[in-house]
Design a protein around this motif. Structure first.
Motif, short mmCIF file in Angstrom:
data_model
loop_
_atom_site.label_atom_id
_atom_site.label_comp_id
_atom_site.label_asym_id
_atom_site.label_seq_id
_atom_site.Cartn_x
_atom_site.Cartn_y
_atom_site.Cartn_z
N SER A 107 1.00 -0.90 -0.15
CA SER A 107 -0.03 0.30 -0.14
C SER A 107 1.07 1.10 0.00
O SER A 107 1.95 1.47 1.09
CB SER A 107 -1.01 0.11 1.41
N ARG A 108 0.66 2.51 -1.02
CA ARG A 108 1.00 3.85 -0.47
C ARG A 108 -0.13 4.60 -0.18
O ARG A 108 0.61 5.66 -0.30
CB ARG A 108 1.74 3.95 -2.30
N ASN A 109 -0.72 3.73 0.62
CA ASN A 109 -1.94 4.75 1.26
C ASN A 109 -1.64 4.57 2.62
O ASN A 109 -2.47 3.38 2.74
CB ASN A 109 -3.23 5.30 0.41
N HIS A 110 -1.80 5.77 3.54
CA HIS A 110 -1.82 5.13 4.84
C HIS A 110 -2.81 6.45 4.88
O HIS A 110 -2.49 7.94 5.71
CB HIS A 110 -0.43 5.18 5.01
N ASN A 111 -3.41 5.58 6.87
CA ASN A 111 -4.72 6.94 7.21
C ASN A 111 -3.59 7.14 8.94
O ASN A 111 -2.87 5.85 9.23
CB ASN A 111 -5.89 6.03 7.65
N VAL A 112 -2.72 8.09 8.94
CA VAL A 112 -2.56 8.44 10.21
C VAL A 112 -4.12 9.00 11.03
O VAL A 112 -4.20 9.90 11.03
CB VAL A 112 -1.57 9.36 10.02
N ALA A 144 -12.07 3.65 12.50
CA ALA A 144 -11.24 4.51 12.21
C ALA A 144 -9.95 4.24 12.94
O ALA A 144 -8.90 4.02 12.08
CB ALA A 144 -11.66 5.86 13.42
N ILE A 145 -9.81 3.23 13.97
CA ILE A 145 -8.57 2.64 14.91
C ILE A 145 -8.45 1.71 13.55
O ILE A 145 -7.71 1.49 13.45
CB ILE A 145 -9.32 2.04 15.54
N GLN A 146 -9.30 1.04 12.60
CA GLN A 146 -9.08 -0.63 11.93
C GLN A 146 -9.02 -0.12 10.95
O GLN A 146 -7.62 -0.38 10.37
CB GLN A 146 -10.98 -0.95 12.10
N ASP A 147 -8.79 0.96 10.95
CA ASP A 147 -7.99 1.47 9.06
C ASP A 147 -6.96 2.57 9.18
O ASP A 147 -6.74 2.91 8.20
CB ASP A 147 -9.06 3.13 8.56
N ALA A 148 -6.43 2.97 10.14
CA ALA A 148 -5.36 3.34 10.85
C ALA A 148 -4.04 2.48 10.47
O ALA A 148 -3.83 1.86 11.00
CB ALA A 148 -5.06 4.37 11.75
N SER A 149 -3.31 3.11 10.45
CA SER A 149 -1.64 2.56 9.69
C SER A 149 -0.87 2.81 10.96
O SER A 149 -0.56 2.52 11.57
CB SER A 149 -0.75 3.11 8.50
N VAL A 150 -0.54 4.35 11.24
CA VAL A 150 -0.88 4.82 12.40
C VAL A 150 -1.69 5.24 13.70
O VAL A 150 -2.53 5.96 12.86
CB VAL A 150 0.52 5.82 12.22
N ILE A 151 -1.21 5.19 14.86
CA ILE A 151 -2.36 6.05 15.47
C ILE A 151 -1.51 6.72 16.52
O ILE A 151 -0.43 6.14 17.77
CB ILE A 151 -2.91 4.78 16.58
N VAL A 152 -2.00 8.04 16.51
CA VAL A 152 -1.28 9.13 17.69
C VAL A 152 -2.19 9.67 18.37
O VAL A 152 -3.66 9.90 18.11
CB VAL A 152 -0.42 10.32 16.33
N GLY A 153 -1.43 9.62 19.63
CA GLY A 153 -3.04 10.29 20.53
C GLY A 153 -2.06 10.61 21.64
O GLY A 153 -0.87 10.18 22.32
#
Length: 507
Positions: free
Chosen positions: A361-366, A428-437
């Motif tokens: 994949s070249r598309n990532h949800n952060v 949103a959690i499932q679709d995330a490559s990286v979770i920031v918080g």
């Protein structure tokens, strides 16, 4: 083609496991199917005793089926489960069975399964009656705005003697559980007000001819008391305890729930209702209610997810496939199984990849999990305590940087969870490559993250607590902390850390 064959084998394997679970449940609960002849011709005042109720035909079980989960492993009782192993912490470590009343002709029975590792018990019984009028607490289930200012003491249950009773008799014995039994198998520990212990302590034996019920609940039902019910971390420990209790007792379908507390409604009920089969509050019943099969779930404070904050739970996340082939006392797939249960409850896909070497994949949800003001409970002022003083500045800097990122496409998701449904949050959690918080209860959602998700926690000096580092470890996720000297983060430091993470996943 190889991938399709792999999934077919996995599907057959999980189908067989679920079939075995059904067989084990029905063989270990034969008393649930006794004494069910034809309908009687007369009734008095819409009440029934245990003897005449058993003439009523049982309606078909309307509880939801268990979904097939990729990380599922059998929950059957294994007396060889080692003390303080990962399975004893997160799975079925409830290996000591104590029968307080064995099944009798009148229909009553009660037993507990004790975990030496967790120092708590999962209990279950049948022919159990609840008297709502003998439980002192508020009604529960109200709209939050209608009970502003109500104290927590009003919402927590106080049980009179006989608030619960069990049909059956032991010669010369009135109480179902002695003080010695409670001290050994349902100890208070550090919990000042142990409501589940108090519930069991209120139980009395009653003769069959005195066992009158205004309503019968036929489906297996979990009885649950909650404390910090509006906090996601503590609620997830309650969800986990309820899930474990359902599996330990071998339920063939997802149980009904009864909240034995007087808390008002919260947004978190959406997940309770999705994961389980139905929900009622104890005070919503109009008279004595009898349960064909009731399960008493331990407090969330007694789960490994909570105990791990104060004692060492040295377990690493691993795949169920690897553990099935090579069991390891130092590894677990149970948190991943539980996260998949939540996703499946919301009909979200369970075989999703983000940035594995196979996905390309070249598309990532952060996903940036935000802390925002909202009204949580009757004693809450509607203001949350900031854990990152310049959160908006950091978010804006990440937004600007991600827009100009050329190595791959980055979609920065503004995780305003207080304004999202629970299903939208989990998606949103499932679709995330990286979770920031920043450190906050919203990050507890990482239990539902996919196996290849990266976790970046911004940790202020005042909130250096291990919650999310531990959950990441127990799930086998890569965890990346940024420790602050105060409560403000340098946007450039956060960007640099995120850039390194993305580079390592091929972006």
């Amino acid at each position: 083609m190889k991938m399709n064959t792999k999934y077919l084998k996995l599907f057959i394997f999980l189908f067989l496991l679920n079939s075995i679970t059904l067989i084990l449940y029905f063989s270990s609960h034969p008393h649930l199917f006794h004494h069910r002849p034809a309908t009687p011709t007369t009734t008095t005042h819409h009440q029934s005793t245990i003897s005449d109720h058993t003439h009523l035909p049982s309606p078909p079980n309307s509880n939801k089926p268990w979904p097939i989960l990729p990380s599922y492993l059998p929950w059957s009782l294994n007396p060889n489960t080692h003390f303080r192993s990962c399975e004893s912490y997160f799975g079925n470590g409830f290996t000591r069975r104590i029968d307080l009343l064995k099944p009798v002709q009148t229909g009553g029975w009660f037993r507990c399964f004790y975990s030496e590792t967790l120092r708590s018990s999962v209990c279950e019984g049948g022919g159990l009656r609840m008297h709502p009028e003998k439980i002192k607490m508020s009604m529960g289930g109200e709209v939050l705005e209608s009970v502003i200012g109500r104290s927590e003491d009003e919402e927590l249950p106080e049980f009179e003697d006989g608030a619960f009773d069990l049909v059956g008799q032991k010669r010369g014995v009135e109480r179902v559980a002695s003080e010695g039994f409670l001290n050994e198998f349902v100890p208070r520990g550090a919990v000042e007000r142990h409501t589940m212990r108090d519930l069991i302590g209120s139980m009395r034996f009653v003769a069959a001819d005195e066992f009158h019920c205004s309503e019968w609940v036929e489906e297996p039902t979990l009885l649950i008391t909650r404390f910090e019910y509006a906090n996601l971390f503590h609620t997830i420990t309650d969800w986990y305890s309820a899930y474990v209790s359902s599996r330990v007792t071998g339920l063939p379908n997802r149980p009904q729930l009864v909240f034995v507390d007087g808390h008002c409604m919260t947004q978190l009920e959406e997940t309770w209702k999705a994961v389980f089969s139905g929900l009622r509050y104890a005070k919503n019943f109009s008279g004595p209610v009898c349960f064909r099969h009731a399960i008493l779930s331990p407090l969330g404070y007694e789960t490994a997810m909570f105990r791990g904050l104060s004692e060492t739970v040295d377990c690493d996340g691993a795949s169920a496939h690897d553990l099935w082939q090579k069991p390891d006392d130092k590894k677990t797939a149970r948190i991943s199984e539980f996260g998949e249960m939540i996703r499946a409850a919301f009909s979200l896909p369970l075989h999703q990849q983000h940035h594995s070497s196979k996905s390309g994949s070249r598309n990532h949800n952060v996903l940036f999990v935000r802390r925002e003001d909202y009204l949580a409970h009757p004693r809450h002022a509607g203001k949350v305590q900031s854990r990152l003083g310049n959160e908006q500045e950091v978010f804006d800097a990440l937004k600007s940087w991600s827009t100009g990122h050329t190595e791959c496409k980055i979609n920065l998701v503004n995780g305003l969870f207080a304004h999202m449904s629970m299903k939208e949050q989990v998606r949103a959690i499932q679709d995330a490559s990286v979770i920031v918080g920043a450190h906050g209860a919203g990050l507890t959602h990482i239990v539902s993250a996919t196996p290849d998700t990266e976790i970046l926690e911004i940790v202020s000096s005042e909130y250096r607590r291990p919650h999310f580092e531990l959950i990441s470890k127990w799930k086998g996720l890569n965890y990346h902390p940024i420790y602050l000297g105060g409560s403000h983060a340098s946007p450039s430091v956060v960007i640099a850390k995120l850039r390194d993470i993305l580079k390592n996943i091929g972006c």
